[in-house]
Design a protein around this motif. Sequence first.
Motif, short mmCIF file in Angstrom:
data_model
loop_
_atom_site.label_atom_id
_atom_site.label_comp_id
_atom_site.label_asym_id
_atom_site.label_seq_id
_atom_site.Cartn_x
_atom_site.Cartn_y
_atom_site.Cartn_z
N ASP A 1 2.57 -1.26 -5.49
CA ASP A 1 1.41 -2.11 -5.77
C ASP A 1 0.92 -2.77 -4.48
OD1 ASP A 1 1.58 -1.53 -8.47
OD2 ASP A 1 2.94 -3.22 -8.87
N ALA A 2 -0.37 -3.05 -4.45
CA ALA A 2 -0.94 -3.74 -3.30
C ALA A 2 -0.40 -5.16 -3.22
CB ALA A 2 -2.46 -3.75 -3.42
N ASN A 3 -0.35 -5.68 -2.01
CA ASN A 3 0.09 -7.06 -1.74
C ASN A 3 1.54 -7.30 -2.13
OD1 ASN A 3 -2.61 -7.68 -0.94
ND2 ASN A 3 -3.16 -7.98 -3.10
N GLN A 4 2.36 -6.24 -2.12
CA GLN A 4 3.78 -6.39 -2.40
C GLN A 4 4.64 -6.30 -1.14
OE1 GLN A 4 5.17 -7.07 -5.53
NE2 GLN A 4 3.02 -7.43 -6.05
N GLY A 5 3.99 -6.14 -0.01
CA GLY A 5 4.72 -6.05 1.25
C GLY A 5 5.45 -4.73 1.45
N LEU A 6 5.02 -3.68 0.76
CA LEU A 6 5.70 -2.39 0.85
C LEU A 6 4.92 -1.35 1.65
CD1 LEU A 6 6.95 -2.10 -2.85
CD2 LEU A 6 8.25 -2.84 -0.85
N ASP A 7 3.81 -1.78 2.24
CA ASP A 7 2.98 -0.84 2.99
C ASP A 7 3.74 -0.21 4.15
OD1 ASP A 7 0.96 -1.46 1.27
OD2 ASP A 7 -0.09 -2.81 2.63
N ALA A 8 4.53 -1.02 4.86
CA ALA A 8 5.26 -0.50 6.02
C ALA A 8 6.26 0.57 5.61
CB ALA A 8 5.98 -1.65 6.74
N LEU A 9 6.95 0.35 4.49
CA LEU A 9 7.92 1.35 4.02
C LEU A 9 7.21 2.60 3.53
CD1 LEU A 9 10.83 2.12 3.41
CD2 LEU A 9 10.61 0.95 1.21
N TYR A 10 6.11 2.44 2.82
CA TYR A 10 5.37 3.59 2.31
C TYR A 10 4.85 4.44 3.46
CZ TYR A 10 2.27 6.13 -0.92
OH TYR A 10 1.66 7.09 -1.67
N ASP A 11 4.48 3.81 4.57
CA ASP A 11 4.00 4.55 5.73
C ASP A 11 5.08 5.40 6.37
OD1 ASP A 11 1.45 3.57 5.46
OD2 ASP A 11 1.70 1.95 6.92
N ARG A 12 6.35 5.08 6.10
CA ARG A 12 7.45 5.89 6.66
C ARG A 12 7.50 7.26 6.04
NH1 ARG A 12 7.46 0.89 9.12
NH2 ARG A 12 9.34 0.57 10.39
N PHE A 13 6.86 7.46 4.89
CA PHE A 13 6.89 8.76 4.22
C PHE A 13 5.64 9.54 4.63
CE2 PHE A 13 9.50 5.98 1.61
CZ PHE A 13 10.63 6.76 1.44
N ILE A 14 5.83 10.36 5.68
CA ILE A 14 4.72 11.12 6.22
C ILE A 14 4.27 12.20 5.24
CG2 ILE A 14 3.95 12.53 8.15
CD1 ILE A 14 4.53 9.61 8.84
#
Length: 204
Positions: free
Chosen positions: A145-158
């Motif tokens: 979900d947006a605004n959950q602070g997980l963007d950085a981790l999601y970006d690790r999955f190329i």
Amino acid sequence: MINHLSDGMHEREEIVAVSLLGALSGQNTFLFGPPGTAKSLISRRIACGFDQPAYFECLMNRFSTPEEVFGPVSIKELKEDNYVRKTAGYLPTAEFAFLDEIWKSSPAILNALLTLINERLFRNGGKVEKAPLKALIAASNETPDANQGLDALYDRFIVRLVVPPISRSEHFDSLLNDDPIPFAEPVRTIVQAGQGATRQAPTP
């Protein structure tokens, strides 16, 4: 090799091929799809393509603890005022790993994954250990979900792949009528990492 790894799984050849390419190039893969679409089996098959890798698998939920993923705290070290985890057999010592329903995990686990799956480093107490992780495959039927602070981790999955349900009726009928697919492959294709060569192992 792809034919061996995708044997018995219908309409999954392309997903297996791209996931294998991600593993060979040292990239992490995210599989998105509903339950029952063979996401965990795909991960196990990819690991079976390599020569006896250290494999770790965990089903995540909001009650998951860091001990389940990174290993329990050493009581012996704790008595000497050292906070050290026993990581043998857990994610920090795995070469291939599968984390199912990753976004349902606790923030403590997700934050610790950032450095581990990107830099291949794990801070264990006062030491930074080099992780042998070659590739991590995560799966979920949802995206963070947006605004959950997980963007950085999601970006690790190329590599991000959609794993849909089987679409052709004959494949669905075959899936129902065939024997269950075993974990170990009847003929196991092995990649010698770094050598670019393949060979077939004898039937286990």
